[in-house]
Scaffold this motif. Structure first.
Motif, PDB file in Angstrom:
ATOM      1  N   ARG A 283     -20.297 -90.196   6.453  1.00 37.27           N
ATOM      2  CA  ARG A 283     -20.241 -90.252   7.912  1.00 37.27           C
ATOM      3  C   ARG A 283     -21.592 -90.713   8.455  1.00 37.27           C
ATOM      4  O   ARG A 283     -22.626 -90.449   7.848  1.00 37.27           O
ATOM      5  N   CYS A 288     -20.822 -89.920  14.157  1.00 40.86           N
ATOM      6  CA  CYS A 288     -19.582 -89.283  13.704  1.00 40.86           C
ATOM      7  C   CYS A 288     -19.491 -87.807  14.102  1.00 40.86           C
ATOM      8  O   CYS A 288     -18.400 -87.233  14.071  1.00 40.86           O
ATOM      9  N   CYS A 291     -17.008 -87.022  16.764  1.00 40.31           N
ATOM     10  CA  CYS A 291     -15.756 -87.785  16.697  1.00 40.31           C
ATOM     11  C   CYS A 291     -14.549 -86.861  16.496  1.00 40.31           C
ATOM     12  O   CYS A 291     -14.580 -85.961  15.657  1.00 40.31           O
ATOM     13  N   PHE A 293     -11.908 -87.439  15.021  1.00 45.16           N
ATOM     14  CA  PHE A 293     -11.267 -87.612  13.714  1.00 45.16           C
ATOM     15  C   PHE A 293     -12.123 -87.067  12.567  1.00 45.16           C
ATOM     16  O   PHE A 293     -11.788 -87.238  11.395  1.00 45.16           O
ATOM     17  N   ASN A 294     -13.274 -86.476  12.914  1.00 39.82           N
ATOM     18  CA  ASN A 294     -14.215 -86.088  11.866  1.00 39.82           C
ATOM     19  C   ASN A 294     -13.780 -84.806  11.154  1.00 39.82           C
ATOM     20  O   ASN A 294     -14.324 -83.725  11.367  1.00 39.82           O
ATOM     21  N   CYS A 299     -10.043 -88.764   9.416  1.00 39.67           N
ATOM     22  CA  CYS A 299     -10.978 -89.878   9.217  1.00 39.67           C
ATOM     23  C   CYS A 299     -10.604 -90.545   7.887  1.00 39.67           C
ATOM     24  O   CYS A 299     -10.942 -90.049   6.823  1.00 39.67           O
ATOM     25  N   GLY A 302     -13.834 -93.192   6.407  1.00 41.66           N
ATOM     26  CA  GLY A 302     -15.247 -92.834   6.448  1.00 41.66           C
ATOM     27  C   GLY A 302     -16.036 -93.989   7.053  1.00 41.66           C
ATOM     28  O   GLY A 302     -15.457 -94.931   7.610  1.00 41.66           O
ATOM     29  N   PHE A 303     -17.376 -93.930   6.942  1.00 35.49           N
ATOM     30  CA  PHE A 303     -18.164 -95.082   7.417  1.00 35.49           C
ATOM     31  C   PHE A 303     -18.158 -96.129   6.315  1.00 35.49           C
ATOM     32  O   PHE A 303     -18.751 -95.960   5.261  1.00 35.49           O
ATOM     33  N   CYS A 321     -16.358 -98.712  13.037  1.00 32.78           N
ATOM     34  CA  CYS A 321     -15.231 -97.891  12.595  1.00 32.78           C
ATOM     35  C   CYS A 321     -13.921 -98.440  13.172  1.00 32.78           C
ATOM     36  O   CYS A 321     -13.809 -98.602  14.392  1.00 32.78           O
ATOM     37  N   ARG A 324     -12.293 -96.073  15.578  1.00 34.35           N
ATOM     38  CA  ARG A 324     -13.038 -95.831  16.828  1.00 34.35           C
ATOM     39  C   ARG A 324     -13.620 -97.160  17.319  1.00 34.35           C
ATOM     40  O   ARG A 324     -14.836 -97.351  17.324  1.00 34.35           O
TER      41      ARG A 324
HETATM   42  S1  SF4 Z   1     -13.170 -91.911  12.283  1.00 34.18           S
HETATM   43 FE1  SF4 Z   1     -14.958 -93.272  12.285  1.00 34.18          FE
HETATM   44  S2  SF4 Z   1     -16.362 -92.502  13.873  1.00 34.18           S
HETATM   45 FE2  SF4 Z   1     -14.831 -90.881  13.389  1.00 34.18          FE
HETATM   46  S3  SF4 Z   1     -15.796 -89.624  11.783  1.00 34.18           S
HETATM   47 FE3  SF4 Z   1     -14.605 -91.172  10.714  1.00 34.18          FE
HETATM   48  S4  SF4 Z   1     -16.075 -92.853  10.342  1.00 34.18           S
HETATM   49 FE4  SF4 Z   1     -16.948 -91.542  11.944  1.00 34.18          FE
END
Ligand code: SF4
Length: 360
Positions: A283, A288, A291, A293-294, A299, A302-303, A321, A324
């Motif tokens: 992340r 994040c 976020c 979705f975290n 999620c 991930g990043f 992302c 997002r």
């Molecule tokens: S969805 Fe995207 S912005 Fe949200 S935690 Fe996961 S990587 Fe980060």
């Protein structure tokens, strides 16, 4: 993460993914379309009204919920493109550029974009479904294209048809696409471009697909097995069973510091290698944190690294992302933003930590 007994290689992420075109000739039901809404279905809608699927039959699975604010336009093959990728190269110490879509081989200037990226100092790869590869890969190879990752949704017409929108579940059309994919793989081989096939394995019922890919396609084709993000352990177990079926032995693990991608390389008894590509729960430390979705399930990627888009107003947009897209920034803003510094910090910190962990 560190399997006992095999070497672990740790590298820093230096890749830029560039969406060069929205169009695609397939209608795969699980497509994330690099986060942007399908342009043809949303061209009369405003930001906030975008839909995940429309009358074209194509999908962009996160587009109804990811806060996307723009539609992607074809990447221009001009100085503007060169300046944008040069600025990102310098800002983030990038060395690899990956052409994506839609389907990049449908861009009328894909070879010229490849050449510009190569001349800007990037090693250039592409993700493709093989639709028009036979026609454009020779020119892309001459321009310096290094490799193509072919997304392989089915090894038979029936398998490919099954993952298409209901209106396009046509085995005759699907067979044509599979023939085009095979031709594209051959074209890579004859033009000195590395080719790999990416195949997602949701569960063990998909094992025959993988075995067919290994048995019927060129032995020079690198096969990369991907676990299905929303199928958790059943997907990972299935891949491990398939690898055991083939007598594969783990050889090395590659971890890319600063992004979620990682892979383990396996060797088959005949010397051929298979890659098992997995997502790590990486992340961005600040972005994040807040976020929605975290968590361990929402999620999904991930990043994964940064993405460059060109929007329909003629601006370059940088994304971090696909779930997002509201985090996208215009390029000039991104270059001076805390987000750019956060990406570099994550990469360098994780690199140091992973190295220390491996040494310990
Ligand atoms: S969805 Fe995207 S912005 Fe949200 S935690 Fe996961 S990587 Fe980060």
């Amino acid at each position: 993460m560190f399997r006992v007994g095999i070497p672990v290689h740790i590298d820093k992420d230096t890749t830029l993914r560039v969406k060069i075109l929205d169009a695609c000739g397939l209608t795969c039901t699980f497509c994330h379309n690099e986060g942007t809404p399908v342009a043809i279905d949303n061209r009369h809608r405003s930001s906030g009204e975008f839909v995940a699927s429309g009358s074209s039959g194509r999908a962009s699975i996160y587009a109804g919920t990811n806060g996307a604010t723009f539609l992607a336009a074809p990447m221009p093959d001009n100085d503007e493109f060169e300046q944008a990728i040069a600025a990102l190269r310098d800002a983030l110490e990038l060395t690899e550029l990956h052409l994506t879509g839609g389907e990049p081989t449908l861009h009328s200037a894909v070879a010229r974009l490849t050449r510009i990226a190569v001349e800007t100092g990037y090693r250039v790869g592409m993700t493709s479904n093989g639709e028009r590869g036979e026609r454009v890969i020779p020119d892309c190879a001459a321009a310096g294209l290094d490799r193509v990752n072919f997304s392989t949704f089915g090894t038979t017409a029936a398998e490919l048809a099954e993952v298409q929108h209901a209106r396009y579940r046509n085995p005759v059309l699907a067979q044509r696409k599979i023939d085009a994919l095979k031709e594209s793989i051959t074209t890579c081989e004859t033009n000195g471009v590395k080719a790999s096939a990416n195949i997602v394995v949701p569960d063990y019922s998909h094992a025959p697909r993988v075995h067919r890919l290994l048995d019927e396609y060129s032995p020079h084709l690198t096969v990369r097995l991907l676990n299905s993000l929303d199928r958790g352990a059943s997907s990972i177990d299935a891949i491990e069973r398939i690898l055991a079926d083939r007598g594969a032995v783990a050889e090395a693990r590659h971890i890319i510091a600063g992004v979620s991608g990682a892979r383990t390389i396996y060797r088959l008894p005949d010397g051929r290698r298979i890659y098992f590509k997995q997502i790590r729960p990486v992340r961005l430390p600040s972005t994040c944190t807040g976020c929605q979705f975290n968590n361990g399930t929402d999620c999904e990627e991930g990043f994964y690294g940064i993405r460059l888009y060109y929007d329909r107003t003629g601006s370059f947009q940088v994304g971090v992302c696909i779930q997002r897209m509201d985090l996208c920034l215009p390029l000039s803003e991104f270059l001076n933003s805390p987000l750019r510094r956060e990406i570099l910090l994550l990469r360098n910190t994780e690199y140091r930590q992973l190295k220390a962990r491996r040494a310990g």
